[in-house]
Design a protein around this motif. Sequence first.
Motif, PDB file in Angstrom:
ATOM      1  N   ARG A  41       0.836  -1.208   0.000  1.00 26.82           N
ATOM      2  CA  ARG A  41       0.000   0.000   0.000  1.00 26.82           C
ATOM      3  C   ARG A  41       0.869   1.254   0.000  1.00 26.82           C
ATOM      4  O   ARG A  41       0.546   2.241  -0.684  1.00 26.82           O
ATOM      5  CB  ARG A  41      -0.928  -0.004   1.217  1.00 26.82           C
ATOM      6  CG  ARG A  41      -2.087  -0.995   1.111  1.00 26.82           C
ATOM      7  CD  ARG A  41      -3.171  -0.703   2.133  1.00 26.82           C
ATOM      8  NE  ARG A  41      -2.664  -0.760   3.511  1.00 26.82           N
ATOM      9  CZ  ARG A  41      -2.611  -1.868   4.246  1.00 26.82           C
ATOM     10  NH1 ARG A  41      -3.022  -3.028   3.731  1.00 26.82           N
ATOM     11  NH2 ARG A  41      -2.163  -1.822   5.482  1.00 26.82           N
ATOM     12  N   GLU A  42       1.939   1.226   0.758  1.00 23.72           N
ATOM     13  CA  GLU A  42       2.827   2.400   0.850  1.00 23.72           C
ATOM     14  C   GLU A  42       3.472   2.690  -0.507  1.00 23.72           C
ATOM     15  O   GLU A  42       3.598   3.847  -0.922  1.00 23.72           O
ATOM     16  CB  GLU A  42       3.896   2.146   1.902  1.00 23.72           C
ATOM     17  CG  GLU A  42       4.835   3.337   2.127  1.00 23.72           C
ATOM     18  CD  GLU A  42       5.854   3.062   3.219  1.00 23.72           C
ATOM     19  OE1 GLU A  42       6.835   3.808   3.313  1.00 23.72           O
ATOM     20  OE2 GLU A  42       5.669   2.087   3.987  1.00 23.72           O
ATOM     21  N   LEU A  43       3.899   1.624  -1.197  1.00 29.56           N
ATOM     22  CA  LEU A  43       4.551   1.807  -2.488  1.00 29.56           C
ATOM     23  C   LEU A  43       3.541   2.053  -3.608  1.00 29.56           C
ATOM     24  O   LEU A  43       3.860   2.679  -4.627  1.00 29.56           O
ATOM     25  CB  LEU A  43       5.392   0.577  -2.831  1.00 29.56           C
ATOM     26  CG  LEU A  43       6.599   0.319  -1.909  1.00 29.56           C
ATOM     27  CD1 LEU A  43       7.257  -1.009  -2.245  1.00 29.56           C
ATOM     28  CD2 LEU A  43       7.621   1.453  -2.030  1.00 29.56           C
ATOM     29  N   GLY A  44       2.337   1.537  -3.427  1.00 24.06           N
ATOM     30  CA  GLY A  44       1.291   1.734  -4.429  1.00 24.06           C
ATOM     31  C   GLY A  44       1.300   0.709  -5.547  1.00 24.06           C
ATOM     32  O   GLY A  44       0.667   0.923  -6.592  1.00 24.06           O
ATOM     33  N   TYR A  45       2.006  -0.423  -5.348  1.00 24.06           N
ATOM     34  CA  TYR A  45       2.074  -1.454  -6.386  1.00 24.06           C
ATOM     35  C   TYR A  45       2.005  -2.835  -5.726  1.00 24.06           C
ATOM     36  O   TYR A  45       2.540  -3.039  -4.625  1.00 24.06           O
ATOM     37  CB  TYR A  45       3.396  -1.364  -7.172  1.00 24.06           C
ATOM     38  CG  TYR A  45       3.572  -0.060  -7.883  1.00 24.06           C
ATOM     39  CD1 TYR A  45       3.006   0.161  -9.139  1.00 24.06           C
ATOM     40  CD2 TYR A  45       4.320   0.969  -7.301  1.00 24.06           C
ATOM     41  CE1 TYR A  45       3.179   1.365  -9.798  1.00 24.06           C
ATOM     42  CE2 TYR A  45       4.496   2.184  -7.951  1.00 24.06           C
ATOM     43  CZ  TYR A  45       3.921   2.371  -9.199  1.00 24.06           C
ATOM     44  OH  TYR A  45       4.089   3.567  -9.849  1.00 24.06           O
ATOM     45  N   PRO A  46       1.382  -3.815  -6.402  1.00 27.12           N
ATOM     46  CA  PRO A  46       1.384  -5.193  -5.886  1.00 27.12           C
ATOM     47  C   PRO A  46       2.771  -5.815  -6.096  1.00 27.12           C
ATOM     48  O   PRO A  46       3.319  -5.799  -7.196  1.00 27.12           O
ATOM     49  CB  PRO A  46       0.331  -5.905  -6.734  1.00 27.12           C
ATOM     50  CG  PRO A  46       0.302  -5.133  -8.009  1.00 27.12           C
ATOM     51  CD  PRO A  46       0.598  -3.707  -7.653  1.00 27.12           C
ATOM     52  N   LEU A  47       3.351  -6.355  -5.026  1.00 28.25           N
ATOM     53  CA  LEU A  47       4.698  -6.908  -5.109  1.00 28.25           C
ATOM     54  C   LEU A  47       4.703  -8.428  -5.250  1.00 28.25           C
ATOM     55  O   LEU A  47       5.681  -8.993  -5.756  1.00 28.25           O
ATOM     56  CB  LEU A  47       5.501  -6.516  -3.849  1.00 28.25           C
ATOM     57  CG  LEU A  47       5.649  -5.011  -3.587  1.00 28.25           C
ATOM     58  CD1 LEU A  47       6.409  -4.788  -2.276  1.00 28.25           C
ATOM     59  CD2 LEU A  47       6.358  -4.315  -4.749  1.00 28.25           C
ATOM     60  N   GLY A  54       1.701 -20.907  -2.659  1.00 28.10           N
ATOM     61  CA  GLY A  54       2.801 -19.978  -2.401  1.00 28.10           C
ATOM     62  C   GLY A  54       2.609 -18.641  -3.093  1.00 28.10           C
ATOM     63  O   GLY A  54       1.509 -18.306  -3.543  1.00 28.10           O
ATOM     64  N   VAL A  55       3.694 -17.878  -3.160  1.00 29.46           N
ATOM     65  CA  VAL A  55       3.671 -16.564  -3.809  1.00 29.46           C
ATOM     66  C   VAL A  55       4.918 -16.426  -4.679  1.00 29.46           C
ATOM     67  O   VAL A  55       5.946 -17.067  -4.449  1.00 29.46           O
ATOM     68  CB  VAL A  55       3.648 -15.411  -2.768  1.00 29.46           C
ATOM     69  CG1 VAL A  55       2.348 -15.389  -1.992  1.00 29.46           C
ATOM     70  CG2 VAL A  55       4.838 -15.491  -1.837  1.00 29.46           C
ATOM     71  N   VAL A  56       4.785 -15.591  -5.701  1.00 29.18           N
ATOM     72  CA  VAL A  56       5.929 -15.243  -6.554  1.00 29.18           C
ATOM     73  C   VAL A  56       5.959 -13.732  -6.713  1.00 29.18           C
ATOM     74  O   VAL A  56       4.963 -13.043  -6.486  1.00 29.18           O
ATOM     75  CB  VAL A  56       5.825 -15.906  -7.946  1.00 29.18           C
ATOM     76  CG1 VAL A  56       5.909 -17.420  -7.835  1.00 29.18           C
ATOM     77  CG2 VAL A  56       4.559 -15.456  -8.657  1.00 29.18           C
ATOM     78  N   LEU A  57       7.139 -13.234  -7.054  1.00 31.21           N
ATOM     79  CA  LEU A  57       7.275 -11.799  -7.260  1.00 31.21           C
ATOM     80  C   LEU A  57       6.500 -11.372  -8.498  1.00 31.21           C
ATOM     81  O   LEU A  57       6.562 -12.024  -9.550  1.00 31.21           O
ATOM     82  CB  LEU A  57       8.749 -11.416  -7.433  1.00 31.21           C
ATOM     83  CG  LEU A  57       9.633 -11.502  -6.188  1.00 31.21           C
ATOM     84  CD1 LEU A  57      11.096 -11.279  -6.565  1.00 31.21           C
ATOM     85  CD2 LEU A  57       9.182 -10.472  -5.154  1.00 31.21           C
ATOM     86  N   SER A  58       5.767 -10.283  -8.385  1.00 29.53           N
ATOM     87  CA  SER A  58       5.120  -9.676  -9.550  1.00 29.53           C
ATOM     88  C   SER A  58       6.189  -8.925 -10.342  1.00 29.53           C
ATOM     89  O   SER A  58       7.358  -8.844  -9.947  1.00 29.53           O
ATOM     90  CB  SER A  58       4.031  -8.705  -9.096  1.00 29.53           C
ATOM     91  OG  SER A  58       4.624  -7.567  -8.473  1.00 29.53           O
ATOM     92  N   HIS A  59       5.784  -8.372 -11.464  1.00 29.91           N
ATOM     93  CA  HIS A  59       6.712  -7.553 -12.248  1.00 29.91           C
ATOM     94  C   HIS A  59       7.261  -6.412 -11.390  1.00 29.91           C
ATOM     95  O   HIS A  59       8.472  -6.133 -11.395  1.00 29.91           O
ATOM     96  CB  HIS A  59       5.978  -6.994 -13.474  1.00 29.91           C
ATOM     97  CG  HIS A  59       6.772  -5.965 -14.225  1.00 29.91           C
ATOM     98  ND1 HIS A  59       7.915  -6.258 -14.918  1.00 29.91           N
ATOM     99  CD2 HIS A  59       6.576  -4.614 -14.355  1.00 29.91           C
ATOM    100  CE1 HIS A  59       8.397  -5.151 -15.449  1.00 29.91           C
ATOM    101  NE2 HIS A  59       7.599  -4.137 -15.140  1.00 29.91           N
TER     102      HIS A  59
END
Length: 308
Positions: A41-47, A54-59
């Motif tokens: 939320r602070e950065l304004g982008y989904p990470l 599990g999870v993986v890094l978004s672009h």
Amino acid sequence: MDLTTVRWFLAVAEHGHVTRAAAELRVSQPGLSRAVARLERELGYPLLDREGRGVVLSHYGEIFAERARRLVAEEEAARRALARAADPERGEVSLAFLHTQGPSFVPDLIRRFRADHPDVTFRLSQDRAERVEAAVREGRADLAITSPRPDESSTGAEAGSTSLAWRPLVTERLSAAVPVGHRLAGRSRLRLDELAGEPFVAFRRGAGLRTIGDALLDGAGIRPEIAFEGEESGTVRGLVAAGLGVAIVAPPGDPAEARGVRHVPLTDPGAQRVIGLIWVPARTAPPVVEGFRRFVLARADRLPGPAN
């Protein structure tokens, strides 16, 4: 954005799983999930993107992770640098000193200190007294060996945070340097008034010996004819040897400087210079600097150099 949250995010990215990352970090899985969500939320982008369990890094996460690793590495490097700076056996001492202390006085101090502290390094600078003093005041040098004592008006508490502390180290008897064939070259001692009418080779204004010499000449009622102004003692003595004039000098630190010159001790009251150590007491000194300062002061009575 705090570095703890950045580290937590990188742990999740490395494991590809929030639960496993939480176990490694020894934090709760919900707490870790909330921290990563706050960062997004602070950065304004989904990470992070969900992928199965599990999870993986978004672009965006890949871009941020690359820089986040650098950020964490820089912070760790900064901590290591601070730890090294706090080590009294390592680190750097920035020392300024007069040209006349270069041949033997300062090298001898450093040699003795490094015999017991071999990992300490020194950043050295030579200059005339006014510039040496300024280097300490402005923080470009931790300590300085200089003469004469800085003006009393600038060493008191009223001068503020850059007021200087001073401790005398060595007192040297000053001499008249005259060419080997000079009429006074055979004397064992002399008074300044015996040099009246002689041309003088002087140090440049701002040099400690120039300040002392001008005061001595003024006290003896001598208005000297200045034939040349030199920056270093070797130049001044060399021009005396060449017959351009006489000079008021300290004992030579290097025997080679005495070639072609006779040094005749002056008997006038005050014909001496006190070499001392200066520093800014209000400024926090790393342990390595404090260690060298204490070393020098503890050996003040045993330092080489002619005493008064």
